[in-house]
Design an enzyme around this catalytic site. Structure first.
Site, PDB file in Angstrom:
ATOM      1  CB  THR A  12       0.136  30.464 -20.741  1.00  9.47           C
ATOM      2  OG1 THR A  12      -0.023  29.232 -20.039  1.00  9.47           O
ATOM      3  CG2 THR A  12      -1.206  31.197 -20.781  1.00  9.47           C
ATOM      4  N   GLY A  13       3.073  30.054 -22.100  1.00  9.97           N
ATOM      5  CA  GLY A  13       4.344  29.337 -22.113  1.00  9.97           C
ATOM      6  C   GLY A  13       4.525  28.542 -23.388  1.00  9.97           C
ATOM      7  N   GLY A  14       4.224  29.179 -24.522  1.00 11.03           N
ATOM      8  CA  GLY A  14       4.214  28.456 -25.790  1.00 11.03           C
ATOM      9  C   GLY A  14       5.466  28.544 -26.624  1.00 11.03           C
ATOM     10  CB  SER A  16      10.526  26.176 -25.128  1.00 16.28           C
ATOM     11  OG  SER A  16      10.129  26.382 -23.780  1.00 16.28           O
ATOM     12  N   GLY A  17       9.155  23.533 -25.622  1.00 18.67           N
ATOM     13  CA  GLY A  17       8.655  22.314 -25.013  1.00 18.67           C
ATOM     14  C   GLY A  17       7.232  21.948 -25.377  1.00 18.67           C
ATOM     15  CB  ILE A  18       4.481  20.649 -23.247  1.00 15.77           C
ATOM     16  CG1 ILE A  18       5.136  19.310 -22.847  1.00 15.77           C
ATOM     17  CG2 ILE A  18       2.967  20.482 -23.339  1.00 15.77           C
ATOM     18  CD1 ILE A  18       4.822  18.862 -21.430  1.00 15.77           C
ATOM     19  N   GLY A  19       4.389  23.469 -24.735  1.00 14.74           N
ATOM     20  CA  GLY A  19       3.617  24.574 -25.294  1.00 14.74           C
ATOM     21  C   GLY A  19       3.881  24.777 -26.772  1.00 14.74           C
ATOM     22  CE1 TYR A 148       6.561  21.386 -11.624  1.00 15.94           C
ATOM     23  CE2 TYR A 148       6.556  19.052 -11.057  1.00 15.94           C
ATOM     24  CZ  TYR A 148       6.376  20.059 -11.976  1.00 15.94           C
ATOM     25  OH  TYR A 148       5.973  19.749 -13.266  1.00 15.94           O
TER      26      TYR A 148
END
Length: 247
Positions: A12-14, A16-19, A148
Site C-alpha cells: 500500500t502506498g507504493g 513513491s518513497g519507501i513503498g 503522528y
C-alpha cells in the site's frame, strides 16, 4: 537471485518513497507485485516504471479496501506478502493541532492499517508475512509530533497483537520503524524550503550516524522479513532503521 519468484506481494502506498523502493526490490527478486496509491497520475507512472500492477486505493476508505481485496482475489489469488506502508504525517504543537489533522492521521495511519489487515486476513496464505511501516517516533517524545507518533505507536501495538492472533496459521507480523528518510513525504509537511532544511539539519544532528536514511534501506529490511528462509523465527518484532536515533 529470485527469492520471491511468483509470490504475490501487495504494497500500500507504493507509488513513491519507501513503498516504491520496496516494490522495486520485490520485482527484481521475481515477485508478482501490486501497489496502491491515491493519486492516479503518480500511480500510473510508478506502475509503468516498475512493471507492476496498480490500483487506486484510499487506505482510510473501507469500501476501497474491500474493492482492492476483491480484485486481488480474482486476479492474483492468495497473498504471500503484505506491506502496509501507506501513511500521512503533519507536525504541529498540541496547542495548534487541528481536528482535520488529527482525523486524517488517525483515519489513514491507524484505522486504515487496522482494516487493511483485517480485510486481507482471509486471502493471506498460511505462512504469509505481514509488515507494517511505523516510525522511529514510536521510541521518541519529539515535539510537534503528538498525533503522528500516537498513530504509529498504535500500529506498532496492533502488529504485536496480530502476530499472536495469526500465529496458528504461521503468519508472521513485524514492523519496520524508519528514522529520518529522504522521501517525497517531506515535501508534503507544508513547510517552506528554509524551514524544511532547518528541520532536516536538526534531525541529522540527533542521528549518531549523522545522515538521512534512504528508502532502499527500509526496502531491504522488508524483503529480509518476508524471506522465510532467513526470518522464519521472527514475529512480533520491531526493527529500527534510524541510524541510532532512538538510542
Amino acid at each position: 537471485m529470485e527469492k520471491f519468484k511468483d509470490m504475490v506481494v501487495i504494497i500500500t502506498g507504493g507509488n513513491s518513497g519507501i513503498g516504491y523502493a520496496t516494490a522495486k526490490e520485490f520485482k527484481l527478486q521475481g515477485a508478482k507485485v501490486l501497489i496502491t496509491g491515491k493519486r492516479q497520475d503518480a500511480l500510473d507512472k510508478a506502475s509503468i516504471e516498475l512493471g507492476v500492477k496498480a490500483k487506486i486505493t484510499d487506505q482510510a476508505n473501507l469500501k476501497h479496501i474491500d474493492e482492492l481485496v476483491a480484485e486481488i482475489q480474482s486476479s492474483l489469488g492468495k497473498v504471500d506478502i503484505l506491506f502496509i506502508n501507506a501513511g500521512v504525517a503533519s507536525f504541529a504543537p498540541i496547542a495548534y493541532t487541528s481536528e482535520e489533522q488529527f482525523d486524517t492521521m488517525i483515519n489513514v495511519n491507524f484505522k486504515g492499517s487496522f482494516f487493511t489487515l483485517q480485510k486481507f486476513i482471509p486471502i493471506l496464505n498460511d505462512g504469509a508475512s505481514v509488515i507494517f511501516l511505523t516510525s522511529g517516533n514510536t521510541a521518541l517524545a519529539m515535539e510537534n509530533s503528538s498525533v503522528y507518533s500516537a498513530t504509529k505507536s498504535a500500529v506498532s501495538h496492533l502488529a504485536k497483537i496480530a502476530a499472536k492472533e495469526l500465529s496458528s496459521r504461521k503468519i508472521r507480523v513485524n514492523t519496520v520503524n524508519p528514522g529520518p528518510t529522504e522521501t517525497e513525504m517531506q515535501s508534503k509537511f507544508g513547510m517552506d524550503e528554509a524551514t524544511l532544511k532547518g528541520m532536516k539539519s536538526k534531525m541529522i544532528s540527533q542521528v549518531p550516524l549523522a545522515k538521512m536514511g534512504a528508502p532502499e534501506d527500509v526496502a531491504k529490511m522488508v524483503a529480509y522479513l518476508s524471506d522465510n528462509t532467513v526470518s522464519s523465527f521472527i514475529t512480533g518484532a520491531e526493527f529500527f532503521i534510524d541510524g541510532g536515533m532512538a538510542l
